[in-house]
Scaffold this motif. Structure first.
Motif, PDB file in Angstrom:
ATOM      1  N   ARG A  36       7.187   1.397 -10.499  1.00 20.79           N
ATOM      2  CA  ARG A  36       6.568   2.015 -11.624  1.00 20.79           C
ATOM      3  C   ARG A  36       5.252   2.723 -11.324  1.00 20.79           C
ATOM      4  NH1 ARG A  36       8.850  -2.464 -14.390  1.00 20.79           N
ATOM      5  NH2 ARG A  36       7.179  -3.977 -14.102  1.00 20.79           N
ATOM      6  N   VAL A  37       4.542   1.875 -10.375  1.00 18.36           N
ATOM      7  CA  VAL A  37       3.485   2.795  -9.915  1.00 18.36           C
ATOM      8  C   VAL A  37       3.799   3.858  -9.067  1.00 18.36           C
ATOM      9  CG1 VAL A  37       1.147   2.377  -8.342  1.00 18.36           C
ATOM     10  CG2 VAL A  37       2.091   0.454  -9.858  1.00 18.36           C
ATOM     11  N   LEU A  38       4.689   4.142  -8.052  1.00 17.71           N
ATOM     12  CA  LEU A  38       5.008   4.688  -7.237  1.00 17.71           C
ATOM     13  C   LEU A  38       5.458   6.145  -8.131  1.00 17.71           C
ATOM     14  CD1 LEU A  38       5.788   6.125  -4.549  1.00 17.71           C
ATOM     15  CD2 LEU A  38       7.962   4.813  -4.583  1.00 17.71           C
ATOM     16  N   PHE A  39       6.257   5.919  -8.866  1.00 12.84           N
ATOM     17  CA  PHE A  39       7.159   6.936  -9.738  1.00 12.84           C
ATOM     18  C   PHE A  39       6.084   7.064 -11.180  1.00 12.84           C
ATOM     19  CE2 PHE A  39      10.765   5.011  -7.420  1.00 12.84           C
ATOM     20  CZ  PHE A  39      10.741   6.372  -6.629  1.00 12.84           C
ATOM     21  N   ARG A  40       5.003   6.643 -11.160  1.00 13.64           N
ATOM     22  CA  ARG A  40       4.093   7.109 -12.344  1.00 13.64           C
ATOM     23  C   ARG A  40       4.724   6.836 -13.668  1.00 13.64           C
ATOM     24  NH1 ARG A  40      -0.526   8.968 -10.556  1.00 13.64           N
ATOM     25  NH2 ARG A  40      -1.054   9.713 -12.695  1.00 13.64           N
ATOM     26  N   GLN A  41       5.512   5.754 -13.580  1.00 12.96           N
ATOM     27  CA  GLN A  41       6.137   5.475 -14.846  1.00 12.96           C
ATOM     28  C   GLN A  41       5.229   4.342 -15.851  1.00 12.96           C
ATOM     29  OE1 GLN A  41       9.646   3.412 -13.646  1.00 12.96           O
ATOM     30  NE2 GLN A  41      10.668   4.961 -12.981  1.00 12.96           N
ATOM     31  N   ASN A  72       0.843  -1.423  -0.186  1.00 15.26           N
ATOM     32  CA  ASN A  72      -0.071  -0.225  -0.035  1.00 15.26           C
ATOM     33  C   ASN A  72       0.954   1.341  -0.180  1.00 15.26           C
ATOM     34  OD1 ASN A  72      -1.759  -2.213   1.492  1.00 15.26           O
ATOM     35  ND2 ASN A  72      -3.041  -0.858   0.695  1.00 15.26           N
ATOM     36  N   ILE A  73       0.608   2.290  -0.836  1.00 12.45           N
ATOM     37  CA  ILE A  73       1.306   3.452  -1.019  1.00 12.45           C
ATOM     38  C   ILE A  73       0.517   4.394  -0.852  1.00 12.45           C
ATOM     39  CG2 ILE A  73       2.715   4.823  -2.654  1.00 12.45           C
ATOM     40  CD1 ILE A  73       2.964   2.276  -4.615  1.00 12.45           C
ATOM     41  N   ALA A  74       1.072   5.401   0.084  1.00 14.62           N
ATOM     42  CA  ALA A  74       0.405   6.915   0.395  1.00 14.62           C
ATOM     43  C   ALA A  74       1.682   7.860   0.240  1.00 14.62           C
ATOM     44  CB  ALA A  74      -0.137   6.832   1.706  1.00 14.62           C
ATOM     45  N   LEU A  75       1.031   8.776  -0.623  1.00 18.75           N
ATOM     46  CA  LEU A  75       2.024  10.123  -0.763  1.00 18.75           C
ATOM     47  C   LEU A  75       1.403  11.290   0.028  1.00 18.75           C
ATOM     48  CD1 LEU A  75       4.406  10.823  -2.332  1.00 18.75           C
ATOM     49  CD2 LEU A  75       3.016  11.496  -4.170  1.00 18.75           C
ATOM     50  N   ASP A  91       1.454  -5.310 -14.635  1.00 15.43           N
ATOM     51  CA  ASP A  91       1.380  -4.163 -13.702  1.00 15.43           C
ATOM     52  C   ASP A  91      -0.228  -3.874 -13.386  1.00 15.43           C
ATOM     53  OD1 ASP A  91       3.945  -4.134 -13.476  1.00 15.43           O
ATOM     54  OD2 ASP A  91       4.275  -2.239 -14.719  1.00 15.43           O
ATOM     55  N   GLN A  92      -0.955  -3.844 -14.671  1.00 14.05           N
ATOM     56  CA  GLN A  92      -2.406  -3.414 -14.636  1.00 14.05           C
ATOM     57  C   GLN A  92      -2.984  -4.451 -13.909  1.00 14.05           C
ATOM     58  OE1 GLN A  92      -3.463  -0.448 -16.102  1.00 14.05           O
ATOM     59  NE2 GLN A  92      -5.066  -0.851 -14.629  1.00 14.05           N
ATOM     60  N   ALA A  93      -2.672  -5.908 -14.190  1.00 18.18           N
ATOM     61  CA  ALA A  93      -3.457  -6.923 -13.239  1.00 18.18           C
ATOM     62  C   ALA A  93      -3.133  -6.832 -11.761  1.00 18.18           C
ATOM     63  CB  ALA A  93      -3.230  -8.368 -14.023  1.00 18.18           C
ATOM     64  N   LEU A  94      -2.138  -6.396 -11.273  1.00 16.74           N
ATOM     65  CA  LEU A  94      -1.643  -6.249 -10.032  1.00 16.74           C
ATOM     66  C   LEU A  94      -2.145  -5.186  -9.164  1.00 16.74           C
ATOM     67  CD1 LEU A  94       1.990  -7.227 -10.275  1.00 16.74           C
ATOM     68  CD2 LEU A  94       0.325  -8.783  -9.512  1.00 16.74           C
ATOM     69  N   LEU A  95      -2.729  -4.177 -10.043  1.00 13.49           N
ATOM     70  CA  LEU A  95      -3.058  -2.780  -9.422  1.00 13.49           C
ATOM     71  C   LEU A  95      -4.673  -3.003  -8.859  1.00 13.49           C
ATOM     72  CD1 LEU A  95      -2.408   0.120 -11.762  1.00 13.49           C
ATOM     73  CD2 LEU A  95      -1.774   0.102  -9.316  1.00 13.49           C
ATOM     74  N   MET A  96      -4.831  -2.677  -7.776  1.00  8.32           N
ATOM     75  CA  MET A  96      -6.007  -2.834  -6.671  1.00  8.32           C
ATOM     76  C   MET A  96      -6.820  -1.486  -6.743  1.00  8.32           C
ATOM     77  SD  MET A  96      -5.378  -5.522  -3.740  1.00  8.32           S
ATOM     78  CE  MET A  96      -7.149  -5.437  -3.187  1.00  8.32           C
ATOM     79  N   SER A  97      -6.161  -0.583  -7.261  1.00  7.46           N
ATOM     80  CA  SER A  97      -6.583   0.900  -7.137  1.00  7.46           C
ATOM     81  C   SER A  97      -6.227   1.578  -8.162  1.00  7.46           C
ATOM     82  CB  SER A  97      -6.182   1.661  -5.822  1.00  7.46           C
ATOM     83  OG  SER A  97      -4.985   1.799  -5.696  1.00  7.46           O
ATOM     84  N   ASP A  98      -6.883   2.972  -8.444  1.00  9.84           N
ATOM     85  CA  ASP A  98      -6.320   3.960  -9.478  1.00  9.84           C
ATOM     86  C   ASP A  98      -5.200   4.301  -8.999  1.00  9.84           C
ATOM     87  OD1 ASP A  98      -8.476   3.327 -11.238  1.00  9.84           O
ATOM     88  OD2 ASP A  98      -9.699   4.694 -10.067  1.00  9.84           O
ATOM     89  N   ARG A  99      -4.041   4.352  -9.756  1.00  8.03           N
ATOM     90  CA  ARG A  99      -2.968   5.282  -9.509  1.00  8.03           C
ATOM     91  C   ARG A  99      -3.064   6.395  -9.491  1.00  8.03           C
ATOM     92  NH1 ARG A  99       2.407   4.350 -13.035  1.00  8.03           N
ATOM     93  NH2 ARG A  99       1.066   4.763 -15.086  1.00  8.03           N
ATOM     94  N   GLY A 151      -2.310  11.219  -2.629  1.00  8.21           N
ATOM     95  CA  GLY A 151      -2.548  10.138  -3.633  1.00  8.21           C
ATOM     96  C   GLY A 151      -2.295   8.918  -2.767  1.00  8.21           C
ATOM     97  N   THR A 152      -2.952   7.747  -3.231  1.00  6.43           N
ATOM     98  CA  THR A 152      -2.884   6.480  -2.721  1.00  6.43           C
ATOM     99  C   THR A 152      -2.765   5.371  -3.931  1.00  6.43           C
ATOM    100  OG1 THR A 152      -5.105   6.196  -2.315  1.00  6.43           O
ATOM    101  CG2 THR A 152      -4.070   6.866  -0.439  1.00  6.43           C
ATOM    102  N   ALA A 153      -2.162   4.246  -3.665  1.00  2.00           N
ATOM    103  CA  ALA A 153      -1.979   3.279  -4.741  1.00  2.00           C
ATOM    104  C   ALA A 153      -2.083   1.829  -3.911  1.00  2.00           C
ATOM    105  CB  ALA A 153      -1.223   3.254  -5.514  1.00  2.00           C
TER     106      ALA A 153
END
Length: 258
Positions: A239-244, A160-163, A250-258, A171-173
């Motif tokens: 890649r998700v954290l740095f918006r690359q 879980n990422i929180a900025l 990756d898309q299959a692993l995402l549980m939220s909108d980044r 932002g969260t992801a």
């Protein structure tokens, strides 16, 4: 209420891998003077009991063991020397892969008799990211130093990422990357279970290389396949954290909108 009110609060976190109970004392104060509309803030908080970190009990891969969980919580109350009737408020939060289990909602509601006025929640990816960021101190550090800080909470099933920017969450992801996506038999050292997110990455890498990772002929080959998947998962979180630009896996692993 008077000028101050002290409450006993309990937090129960049921995660993918572990479960823990924490008791705290909260002092609430009305910061508005005279007859103005009250505004209640927490003036002081302190931890009075930190429970043991337990492995979250499961009946099978799809069901949390509710009876074992209730017994675990009851034992923690006894060790803390407190009764459910002594609790004023608190929260039971089920997170990560545990939140996806078929009986998750049933489990957390069955535990509400262990407290007073509870907030009971199955934490979605955004809430879980925010809670982790606050709990780690990232939010406070961002506010104190007026800086931008990212918190990455790596659990058993998700990261879980929180900025935070100057103390505000911008932002969260959440990515299906965690410490229990593969299971290896302790005696044979062979792969015994692969979660769906891990299999997605394995299939993607197999398609790229033209060679299936699992099953493999030897334990060494399986371990090499696991390492390849883990390397990809770490890169996916980055890649998700740095918006690359992200890959299909990756898309299959995402549980939220980044």
């Amino acid at each position: 209420m008077g000028k101050e009110l002290t409450l006993t609060s309990v937090g129960i976190d049921i995660g993918t891998t572990t479960t823990q109970l924490v008791l705290s004392r909260l002092t609430l104060v009305n910061v508005m003077p005279g007859s103005q509309v009250p505004r209640i803030e927490i003036a002081h908080k302190s931890i009075t009991y930190m429970g043991t970190v337990h492995f979250t009990p499961f009946l099978d891969r799809q069901h949390v063991d509710g009876e074992a969980l209730r017994k675990l919580i009851a034992e923690e109350y006894e060790l803390a020397g407190i009764r459910p009737a002594d609790i004023d408020t608190g929260a039971i939060i089920i997170t990560g892969e545990s939140a996806k289990k078929e009986n998750a909602s049933e489990i957390i509601h069955s535990l509400t008799d262990y407290a007073g006025d509870f907030v009971v929640a199955t934490a979605g990816p955004d809430l879980e990211s925010l809670i982790a960021g606050k709990g780690s101190g990232a939010e406070e550090l961002s506010r104190r130093f007026r800086s931008r800080i990212a918190n990455i909470d790596i659990g058993g099933g998700t990261s879980n990422i929180a900025l935070f920017d100057k103390g505000v969450c911008i932002g969260t992801a959440c990515v299906n990357v965690g410490g229990r996506l593969f299971e290896v038999d302790a005696f044979t050292h062979r792969l015994s279970y692969v979660t769906a997110p891990a299999q997605t990455v394995a299939d993607y890498l197999a398609k790229k290389t033209g060679q299936a990772l699992f099953p493999a002929a030897t334990a060494e080959a399986e371990l090499a396949g696991i390492h390849a998947c883990l390397d990809w998962m770490v890169q996916s979180v980055e890649r998700v954290l740095f918006r690359q630009p992200i890959a299909a896996a990756d898309q299959a692993l995402l549980m939220s909108d980044r």
